[in-house]
Enzyme design. Structure first.
Site, PDB file in Angstrom:
ATOM      1  CD1 TRP A   1     -77.384  98.303 123.295  1.00 12.58           C
ATOM      2  CD2 TRP A   1     -76.804  96.640 124.679  1.00 12.58           C
ATOM      3  NE1 TRP A   1     -77.193  98.850 124.558  1.00 12.58           N
ATOM      4  CE2 TRP A   1     -76.837  97.849 125.419  1.00 12.58           C
ATOM      5  CE3 TRP A   1     -76.468  95.458 125.344  1.00 12.58           C
ATOM      6  CZ2 TRP A   1     -76.548  97.901 126.781  1.00 12.58           C
ATOM      7  CZ3 TRP A   1     -76.183  95.515 126.696  1.00 12.58           C
ATOM      8  CH2 TRP A   1     -76.222  96.723 127.393  1.00 12.58           C
ATOM      9  CG  HIS A   2     -73.379  92.849 124.435  1.00  9.28           C
ATOM     10  ND1 HIS A   2     -74.681  92.414 124.533  1.00  9.28           N
ATOM     11  CD2 HIS A   2     -72.895  92.868 125.700  1.00  9.28           C
ATOM     12  CE1 HIS A   2     -74.960  92.168 125.802  1.00  9.28           C
ATOM     13  NE2 HIS A   2     -73.908  92.439 126.530  1.00  9.28           N
ATOM     14  N   GLY A   3     -71.959  95.453 120.644  1.00 10.19           N
ATOM     15  CA  GLY A   3     -70.855  95.954 119.833  1.00 10.19           C
ATOM     16  C   GLY A   3     -70.892  95.517 118.389  1.00 10.19           C
TER      17      GLY A   3
END
Length: 362
Positions: A325-327
């Site tokens: 989700w963070h990348g």
């Protein structure tokens, strides 16, 4: 000042230009609706949030978020949690498709505007997932409280719109439906005290940015190679302390507005100097994200009540989702793996220490 902390510079710039003004507009609409039409407050705030989204992200950005919400709601009708998660991950993955990224970049004049859309859609994905899973878990009698209109009220709630904090749908809907006695005087005093506290945190963060140059030092290898281990430890502590103060501001502003709306926001981050474990860090730094991960990933996958392998797997899956989700960059997978290892080691040591023989030896 040290310009190397992108997140702080980015949100402060947007806040000064537009977001703080839009949050002020939300506050005005909220207080007027609480005073005059308490029953219709969720819909007044929904309309305002949609208008603010349109104004800031344009009609195309607004359409993307509305499309994500519509697809998530349509898939939730099958009431299959696995299908809902698959839909959420696919929608999240569209943010990393190069052709889609280039198309979205062309909608805006500056890179900052594109990043605002990117950050907003990433956070909205979590909100859509929360609503859809709650919908899957509810019986037919409760479906009226999980209508598409309520989903829009939740997804377009403006204080948490761009950067969080995350609030699960069941908490949001229960509190938003609750009608309480409204006191303008009490809310005004709460606002004044809250603004003073946030201003103090902002001044402290600005002092750290102007005087300490933590991030500038980290961006250059020679000073780090020349520093002693004590100095490196001090730099590491300084960075996490700045990260803590930064999120007191970034989460403090929406948390104050949530309180003004009659909602109970997730607790603000706990000071990192008071923490000595990975587990406590994950539980008490970003409380909203922790509740999301526990409710929708960790517990459904078995959590601590399953076997040892089941606990290891559910914990690994939780950290894998956080990293993605963070990348999803390689350094984020390493970060997630190290945090997973830290949590596993801590819990393993706790289990060993709970054995009666070890207790007797102690």
């Amino acid at each position: 000042q040290d310009p190397m902390d992108f997140e702080w510079s980015y949100w402060i710039e947007w806040g000064r230009e537009r977001i703080l003004w839009l949050l002020g507009g939300h506050l005005l609409v909220s207080q007027v609706s609480r005073l005059l039409v308490e029953k219709y407050k969720p819909w007044c705030l929904m309309v305002y949030g949609m208008a603010a989204c349109w104004l800031l992200l344009g009609i195309k950005g607004f359409a993307v978020i509305l499309l994500h919400a519509t697809i998530s709601f349509a898939v939730a009708q099958f009431q299959l949690s696995l299908l809902t998660w698959l839909c959420s991950l696919i929608l999240l993955s569209t943010l990393r498709i190069p052709a889609v990224e280039e198309a979205k970049r062309k909608w805006y004049d500056t890179e900052n505007e594109y990043y605002l859309l990117l950050f907003t859609v990433s956070v909205r994905c979590l909100f859509c997932t929360s609503f859809s899973l709650e919908y899957c878990w509810r019986g037919p009698a409760q479906k009226s409280s999980h209508s598409f209109l309520w989903m829009l009220a939740y997804v377009f709630y403006y204080p948490t719109f761009h950067n969080g904090p995350l609030m699960n749908f069941d908490e949001f809907s229960k509190q938003m439906r609750r009608q309480e006695a409204f006191s303008l005087k009490t809310n005004l005093s709460m606002l004044i005290v809250g603004v003073i506290r946030i201003f103090f945190w902002w001044c402290l963060a600005e002092l750290m940015i102007h005087l300490m140059y933590i991030h500038a030092l980290y961006s250059s290898a020679p000073p780090l190679e020349a520093a002693s281990y004590w100095a490196l430890g001090g730099l590491a502590l300084a960075q996490v302390l700045f990260f803590y103060v930064k999120y007191l501001v970034l989460y403090g502003v929406p948390a104050l507005l949530l309180q003004m709306d009659g909602l109970k926001p997730p607790a603000l981050p706990c000071c990192v100097s008071l923490m000595h474990s990975f587990t406590k860090m994950w539980r008490s730094f970003d409380v909203g994200l922790h509740r999301f991960l526990v409710r929708y990933i960790y517990v459904p996958m078995g959590g601590s009540h399953s076997s040892l392998l089941g606990t290891l797997f559910s914990t690994a899956l939780t950290f894998a989702f956080v990293s993605y989700w963070h990348g999803g960059q390689s350094y984020l997978w390493h970060w997630g793996a190290l945090n997973w290892l830290g949590v596993i080691v801590e819990n393993g040591v706790k289990r060993i220490l709970s054995i009666s023989l070890i207790q007797d030896l102690i």
